[in-house]
Scaffold this active site. Structure first.
Site, PDB file in Angstrom:
ATOM      1  CD  GLU A 128       5.392   9.238  61.220  1.00 59.54           C
ATOM      2  OE1 GLU A 128       6.597   8.984  61.198  1.00 59.54           O
ATOM      3  OE2 GLU A 128       4.778   9.731  60.257  1.00 59.54           O
TER       4      GLU A 128
ATOM      5  CB  CYS B 212      -2.650  13.652  58.823  1.00 62.96           C
ATOM      6  SG  CYS B 212      -1.974  12.518  57.637  1.00 62.96           S
TER       7      CYS B 212
ATOM      8  CB  CYS C  47       2.652   1.042  54.421  1.00 62.75           C
ATOM      9  SG  CYS C  47       1.467   1.016  53.043  1.00 62.75           S
TER      10      CYS C  47
ATOM     11  CB  CYS D 123       4.267   4.275  47.202  1.00 64.84           C
ATOM     12  SG  CYS D 123       2.579   3.631  47.129  1.00 64.84           S
TER      13      CYS D 123
ATOM     14  CB  CYS E 242       5.735   6.389  50.428  1.00 71.10           C
ATOM     15  SG  CYS E 242       4.913   6.426  52.027  1.00 71.10           S
TER      16      CYS E 242
ATOM     17  CB  CYS F 164       3.349   9.361  54.447  1.00 75.07           C
ATOM     18  SG  CYS F 164       2.591   7.800  54.766  1.00 75.07           S
TER      19      CYS F 164
HETATM   20  N1  SAH Z   1      -2.048   4.516  51.693  1.00 68.68           N
HETATM   21  C1  SAH Z   1      -2.880   5.672  51.526  1.00 68.68           C
HETATM   22  C2  SAH Z   1      -2.787   6.692  52.632  1.00 68.68           C
HETATM   23  C3  SAH Z   1      -1.426   7.082  53.186  1.00 68.68           C
HETATM   24  S1  SAH Z   1      -0.339   8.116  52.256  1.00 68.68           S
HETATM   25  C4  SAH Z   1      -2.587   6.320  50.190  1.00 68.68           C
HETATM   26  O1  SAH Z   1      -1.581   6.002  49.600  1.00 68.68           O
HETATM   27  O2  SAH Z   1      -3.404   7.107  49.733  1.00 68.68           O
HETATM   28  C5  SAH Z   1      -1.116   9.655  52.103  1.00 68.68           C
HETATM   29  C6  SAH Z   1      -0.618  10.426  50.897  1.00 68.68           C
HETATM   30  O3  SAH Z   1       0.728  10.920  51.083  1.00 68.68           O
HETATM   31  C7  SAH Z   1      -0.587   9.568  49.640  1.00 68.68           C
HETATM   32  O4  SAH Z   1      -1.156  10.251  48.559  1.00 68.68           O
HETATM   33  C8  SAH Z   1       0.904   9.357  49.457  1.00 68.68           C
HETATM   34  O5  SAH Z   1       1.207   9.016  48.161  1.00 68.68           O
HETATM   35  C9  SAH Z   1       1.470  10.696  49.893  1.00 68.68           C
HETATM   36  N2  SAH Z   1       2.925  10.702  50.147  1.00 68.68           N
HETATM   37  C10 SAH Z   1       3.709   9.700  50.591  1.00 68.68           C
HETATM   38  N3  SAH Z   1       5.005  10.100  50.641  1.00 68.68           N
HETATM   39  C11 SAH Z   1       5.040  11.376  50.225  1.00 68.68           C
HETATM   40  C12 SAH Z   1       6.077  12.340  50.055  1.00 68.68           C
HETATM   41  N4  SAH Z   1       7.355  12.062  50.331  1.00 68.68           N
HETATM   42  N5  SAH Z   1       5.726  13.560  49.601  1.00 68.68           N
HETATM   43  C13 SAH Z   1       4.442  13.875  49.330  1.00 68.68           C
HETATM   44  N6  SAH Z   1       3.418  13.018  49.472  1.00 68.68           N
HETATM   45  C14 SAH Z   1       3.703  11.772  49.900  1.00 68.68           C
END
Ligand code: SAH
Length: 363
Positions: free
Chosen positions: A100, A113, A120, A124, A127, A338
């Protein structure tokens, strides 16, 4: 039959390397090295779709380029548009993987972005990309290619800013990302200022060190999300390998100012004690704190902190003398967080089934 050498992918090379290879090639074909530089100028900005469309080159030379080099396209599989102008693109790669890219207009800025991995490995807990697991690292041509594809649209999207906040962990794909940073920043690449390019990471320490070694002013954002090891381990399993304290120390040692990203999870990490602790960490490394409203439709069963709750939390951090901003949630109507578009399409549209989602335009 004579064996043909594999064609060189120009999009995997830093612009200076591509130009050198192209100049040598042009010379070897007797058209003059300057023709190589001419080709190099068409690779990134503005990009030419293929060698045939480089109309300032002799036709015979274009055919020779075709035989020796490639500039692979990414297939646009779907696009969604939000009422707020945010656009989300789903690209299909040669092996069927999908990734994406999101474009976010804001005044006279356009932030892209971009994704650095298919899937991944980090899982997390909130996510959507984490849910799908890890498939593979992307090549430089597939990461920078996202920017190139948007510039090749009938109405080109020209970014002023790039953030590595799409799918994947950029610092677990440093081999490719380091080339992409050069392509994006180089005047002979996309020509985007290093301060307008942000690498976002969960805190992969060797990667942070590698980024710190770069002479350009690329920006670093750290996904903090919890101010203690105990909570962070629950939200982000990577904290076991790279504990918070070490990540914070790496951020403090980083030569440029860093941003902390902090996604607001209702009742989980949004209490006043968390604010005080987060402010202390941010102060320690002179970080700027970006509070991110939870995008609905991620993973887990979290509830977003209310808008007032986020404001209150921001106020508490500010009172500690730390600069803080609340990120505007964009594209919530198109699942622009994401990994969400890919997850949504996998869920709603098994391979081969017709598209059920009226919001998704099939390109
Ligand atoms: N792996 C890297 C980059 C990708 S995620 C990182 O974690 O920084 C980019 C950002 O989006 C990260 O801060 C992640 O925690 C956040 N993110 C992921 N899922 C999300 C969600 N459902 N709502 C808001 N932010 C989210």
């Amino acid at each position: 039959m004579t064996e043909t050498a594999p064609r060189v992918n120009l999009l995997d090379l830093a612009p200076a390397d591509a130009e050198r290879v192209l100049r040598e090639f042009a010379e070897s074909r007797g058209v003059g090295a300057y023709r190589g530089s001419q080709v190099a100028r068409h690779v990134w900005s503005p990009p030419a779709a293929d060698f045939q469309s480089m109309s300032d080159l002799p036709l015979a030379f274009r055919a020779e380029l075709d035989a020796a080099f490639v500039m692979p396209r990414l297939e646009l599989a779907a696009e969604q548009r939000s009422i707020d102008g945010t656009r989300k693109f789903l690209f299909r790669l040669h092996d069927g993987q999908t990734i994406e890219t999101v474009s976010i207009p804001d005044g006279n800025r356009v932030t892209l972005c971009i994704s650095s991995q298919a899937g991944c490995a980090l899982q997390c807990s909130f996510c959507a990309t984490g849910l799908m697991g890890f498939y593979r690292n992307l090549l430089p041509s597939e990461i920078a290619g996202q920017v190139r594809e948007l510039a090749l649209l009938p109405e080109p999207v020209t970014p002023t800013n790039i953030v590595f906040m799409g799918m994947g962990e950029p610092l677990m794909n440093w081999k490719a990302v380091q080339v992409v940073l050069t392509i994006l920043n180089d005047a002979k690449g996309c020509g985007i200022g290093a301060r307008h390019i942000t690498v976002s990471t969960v805190g992969i320490l060797p990667g942070i060190e590698a980024l710190a070694q770069r002479p350009e002013q690329f920006r670093l954002a750290i996904s903090v999300h919890a101010p203690s090891d105990e909570l962070r381990r629950r939200l982000m399993p990577v904290n076991i390998k790279y504990p918070l304290e070490e990540v914070i120390d790496a951020a403090a040692a980083f030569s440029r100012r860093v941003t902390f990203e902090y996604v607001m999870l209702g009742g989980v990490n949004d209490q006043s004690a968390h604010a005080a602790e987060l402010a202390r960490l941010a102060k320690h490394c002179g970080a700027f704190v970006n509070l991110i409203p939870l995008h609905p439709g991620g993973a887990g069963s979290y509830t977003p902190t209310s808008a007032e709750g986020i404001k209150r939390f921001a106020g508490m951090i500010a009172r500690h003398g730390v600069e803080v901003a609340i990120r505007k949630s964009r594209g919530t109507d198109i699942a622009a967080a994401c990994g969400q578009l890919r997850v949504e399409r996998l869920k709603r549209r098994p391979p081969g089934a017709p598209n059920q989602n009226s919001q998704v335009e099939i390109a």
